[in-house]
Design a protein around this motif. Sequence first.
Motif, mmCIF file in Angstrom:
data_model
loop_
_atom_site.group_PDB
_atom_site.id
_atom_site.type_symbol
_atom_site.label_atom_id
_atom_site.label_comp_id
_atom_site.label_asym_id
_atom_site.label_seq_id
_atom_site.Cartn_x
_atom_site.Cartn_y
_atom_site.Cartn_z
ATOM 1 N N MET A 1 44.400 55.547 72.213
ATOM 2 C CA MET A 1 42.644 55.136 71.922
ATOM 3 C C MET A 1 42.815 55.689 70.218
ATOM 4 N N GLU A 2 42.134 54.330 69.616
ATOM 5 C CA GLU A 2 41.022 54.567 68.357
ATOM 6 C C GLU A 2 40.183 54.734 68.552
ATOM 7 N N PHE A 3 39.456 55.425 67.876
ATOM 8 C CA PHE A 3 37.902 55.600 67.461
ATOM 9 C C PHE A 3 37.328 54.463 66.806
ATOM 10 N N ASP A 4 36.189 53.647 68.025
ATOM 11 C CA ASP A 4 36.038 52.490 67.173
ATOM 12 C C ASP A 4 33.971 52.993 67.156
ATOM 13 N N TRP A 5 34.095 53.213 66.046
ATOM 14 C CA TRP A 5 32.477 53.596 65.759
ATOM 15 C C TRP A 5 31.487 52.313 65.663
ATOM 16 N N SER A 6 32.141 50.740 65.714
ATOM 17 C CA SER A 6 31.073 49.515 66.093
ATOM 18 C C SER A 6 30.592 49.990 67.125
ATOM 19 N N VAL A 7 30.738 50.599 68.412
ATOM 20 C CA VAL A 7 30.805 50.757 69.363
ATOM 21 C C VAL A 7 29.283 51.953 69.717
ATOM 22 N N ILE A 8 29.040 53.360 68.698
ATOM 23 C CA ILE A 8 27.839 53.166 68.912
ATOM 24 C C ILE A 8 27.316 53.209 68.616
ATOM 25 N N TRP A 9 26.734 52.675 67.862
ATOM 26 C CA TRP A 9 25.702 51.818 66.539
ATOM 27 C C TRP A 9 24.481 50.776 67.896
ATOM 28 N N PRO A 10 25.451 50.412 69.101
ATOM 29 C CA PRO A 10 24.544 49.716 69.400
ATOM 30 C C PRO A 10 23.865 50.400 70.843
ATOM 31 N N ALA A 11 24.716 51.539 71.071
ATOM 32 C CA ALA A 11 24.333 52.252 71.970
ATOM 33 C C ALA A 11 23.336 53.407 71.635
ATOM 34 N N ILE A 12 23.360 53.157 69.864
ATOM 35 C CA ILE A 12 22.001 54.498 69.388
ATOM 36 C C ILE A 12 20.520 54.617 70.455
ATOM 37 N N THR A 192 30.735 61.472 72.029
ATOM 38 C CA THR A 192 31.259 62.456 70.811
ATOM 39 C C THR A 192 29.826 61.857 70.533
ATOM 40 N N ALA A 193 28.893 61.007 70.259
ATOM 41 C CA ALA A 193 27.864 60.628 70.044
ATOM 42 C C ALA A 193 26.757 61.668 70.925
ATOM 43 N N VAL A 194 26.672 61.302 72.195
ATOM 44 C CA VAL A 194 25.975 61.900 73.082
ATOM 45 C C VAL A 194 26.006 63.606 72.527
ATOM 46 N N GLY A 195 27.599 64.311 72.325
ATOM 47 C CA GLY A 195 27.841 65.873 71.765
ATOM 48 C C GLY A 195 26.893 66.229 70.619
ATOM 49 N N VAL A 196 26.668 64.786 69.706
ATOM 50 C CA VAL A 196 26.049 65.086 68.112
ATOM 51 C C VAL A 196 24.806 64.847 67.922
ATOM 52 N N ILE A 197 24.421 64.653 69.257
ATOM 53 C CA ILE A 197 22.931 63.999 68.983
ATOM 54 C C ILE A 197 22.199 65.569 70.574
ATOM 55 N N TYR A 198 23.031 65.902 70.828
ATOM 56 C CA TYR A 198 22.661 67.626 71.267
ATOM 57 C C TYR A 198 22.906 68.391 70.183
ATOM 58 N N LEU A 199 23.959 68.774 69.668
ATOM 59 C CA LEU A 199 23.874 69.151 68.718
ATOM 60 C C LEU A 199 22.766 69.400 67.880
ATOM 61 N N ILE A 200 22.600 68.088 66.856
ATOM 62 C CA ILE A 200 21.388 68.100 65.964
ATOM 63 C C ILE A 200 20.095 68.598 66.996
ATOM 64 N N ILE A 201 19.919 68.398 68.468
ATOM 65 C CA ILE A 201 18.707 68.766 68.518
ATOM 66 C C ILE A 201 18.649 69.738 68.692
#
Length: 219
Positions: A1-12, A192-201
């Motif tokens: 499965m390829e990592f699709d960046w376009s999926v993340i932006w609408p979820a932010i 991945t996005a959820v983990g990055v947000i936790y890490l930033i916080i």
Amino acid sequence: MEFDWSVIWPAIPILLEGAKMTLWISILGLAGGIVIGLMAGLARSYGGWISNHIALVFIEVIRGTPIVVQVMYIYFALPMAFPDIRIDTFTAAVITIMINSGAYIAEITRGSVLSIHKGFSEAGLALGLSRRETIRHVIMPLALRRMLPALGNQLIISIKDTSLFIVIGAAELTRSGQEIIAGNFRALEIWTAVGVIYLIITQILNIVLRILERRMKIL
């Protein structure tokens, strides 16, 4: 499965709403936890037999049970035992963080207070301060400085613990990520996005805590 960046932006935007809820639960819960922890810690350090043992039982019960069990007990079991009680998910999450962090902060308080050399207490009493005034004006200012790193660590732990409140449907960051995945089935990108947000916080909090520690000149 390829990592699709376009999926993340609408979820932010949805994930950021969940992150805001996570922070509210953590901050309010820790504020209450500090009050509970200071009271229980001082009871353990300076209280009489009754208050000491009440605080000890509270600490041992909370530290000896998982936070998931605690939140489910508050959210599901209490309303069954007391039908007049109605607790929403946000309130249950905040109360759980309060009592959970309070038990750990109590031991942080006790350790910090007992680490202060008894000469400070003797000096306060020699100056004519009462025992309570000595604790308030001499011991606690010194102990609070020593408590700061551990309190910061507890805040970070509490933020990560909020992810467990997914079991009661609290609209925090992890729950938001799960709901998005239920719609688009893109677990790799969203988690991945959820983990990055936790890490930033947590990294931002680490920076703030280091600044506070330097300014307060931990003794």
